[in-house]
Design an enzyme around this catalytic site. Structure first.
Site, PDB file in Angstrom:
ATOM      1  N   THR A 192       0.827  -1.201   0.000  1.00  0.00           N
ATOM      2  CA  THR A 192       0.000   0.000   0.000  1.00  0.00           C
ATOM      3  C   THR A 192       0.864   1.254   0.000  1.00  0.00           C
ATOM      4  O   THR A 192       1.965   1.268   0.554  1.00  0.00           O
ATOM      5  CB  THR A 192      -0.955   0.017   1.215  1.00  0.00           C
ATOM      6  OG1 THR A 192      -1.862  -1.072   1.079  1.00  0.00           O
ATOM      7  CG2 THR A 192      -1.777   1.292   1.317  1.00  0.00           C
ATOM      8  N   GLY A 246      -5.613  -5.265   6.337  1.00  0.00           N
ATOM      9  CA  GLY A 246      -6.803  -4.459   6.098  1.00  0.00           C
ATOM     10  C   GLY A 246      -8.002  -4.823   6.950  1.00  0.00           C
ATOM     11  O   GLY A 246      -8.745  -3.950   7.422  1.00  0.00           O
TER      12      GLY A 246
END
Ligand code: ASP
Length: 327
Positions: A192, A246
């Site tokens: 990310t 996540g």
């Protein structure tokens, strides 16, 4: 890495390129230099934009677009593979001045997912689009489309094969070990990318973009495109961009929780960030980190892993870069 500002707040950009188990033994000086050079280049560009009076929203979108273009990071080109050896890309942006936001999930042909998220913010009555319809929306907005294979790299494919060989389910980008592993132990690596900024007008913005987790089940969406989980900005408090497992970030509404603790408890930035990263995230089995800039110019780049590719730059000052926990 954190600092407290003096008033008035100087414009500032902070960026991250993922967190994880960073094995120094796997870091050659050439790799380290490549990561640091990429972070520095992007920070200097954003610093120049901010110095010229650019709005925070434009600065974070451009910083993340550049991170997407850099295949060292798990977003855009260089994104990790799903279990089906495909790519599903997620991104989000938020404008702290008006709480407007845009997000996309499961893109497979839009070259720069962060530009698609920005287009949703600017040109749609909705906040989030998914899958083929999200790519179609981006295409209709004139955003470049590419063949899905464009996102792939040999390293990412090797990471997928390694993860599948271990049969251990979805893995964070910086967590998949291969013989050609990156400096983050690629078997324990979170991916990310993200950016947060405070501009000269006192406005905050955040952007986050990811390929998700290596070997994720097709259709799985993590925190990165979820406003309040992987991305949040509010001029009254803070702008936040997260990286890590996540599912855990979603369960604790991580990005919004930093803002909420500042608003409701009156906590300073660092205390709010530490509560989320050092207490609440581990309590639900999560690992990773976040970057945050507060309305008063305080900045915080924290993680509960061994490292996080990161840096920040205030206008008029040299960028500050880091990879490991003790930088
Ligand atoms: N947070 C991202 C996700 O769960 C992955 C990461 O940050 O590496 O999709």
């Amino acid at each position: 890495m954190s600092t407290r500002s003096t008033q008035p707040a100087t414009p500032l950009l902070a960026i991250h390129g993922g967190a994880g188990t960073l094995l120094r033994s796997k870091m050659t000086s050439a790799k380290e230099a490549a990561y640091l050079a990429a972070l520095q280049r992007i920070l200097l560009a954003g610093q120049a934009q901010l110095g010229a009076g650019a709005p925070a929203l434009e600065v974070v979108v451009e910083a993340v677009r550049q991170l997407e273009e850099c295949e060292l990071f798990n977003a855009g080109r260089g994104a990790v593979y799903t279990a089906a050896a495909t790519h599903e890309l997620d991104a989000s942006v938020m404008d702290g001045s008006n709480l407007q936001a845009g997000a996309v999930a499961g893109l497979s042909t839009t070259r720069n997912p962060v530009l698609a998220a920005r287009a949703v913010l600017l040109h749609s009555e909705h906040l989030m689009f998914i899958g083929a319809a999200a790519d179609a929306f981006a295409a209709a907005q004139g955003l470049e489309q590419v063949a899905p294979a464009w996102f792939g790299t040999e390293l990412r494919l090797a990471q997928l094969r390694a993860a599948q060989g271990e049969a251990r389910g979805a893995r964070l980008d910086h967590d998949v070990e291969t013989q050609r592993s990156g400096p983050l132990d690629d078997a324990r690596k979170l991916g990310t990318v993200g950016a947060v900024a405070l501009d000269a007008a006192g406005h905050l913005a955040a952007a986050t973009s990811t390929g998700g987790m290596t070997n994720k089940q097709p259709g799985r969406v993590g925190d990165s495109p979820i406003i309040g989980a992987g991305c949040y900005a509010n001029d009254a408090t803070v702008a936040v961009s997260c990286t890590g497992t996540g599912e855990a970030f979603m369960r604790i509404c991580a990005a919004y929780d930093v803002s909420a603790q500042m608003a409701y408890l009156g906590l300073p930035l660092q205390a709010a960030v530490d509560s989320v990263i050092q207490l609440k995230l581990p309590a639900v089995g999560g690992s990773g980190g976040l970057i945050a800039v507060a309305a008063n110019g305080d900045v915080s780049l924290r993680f509960n892993t061994e490292g996080m590719y990161r840096g920040y730059a205030r206008v008029g000052a040299a960028p500050v870069l880091g990879i490991y926990g003790d930088d």
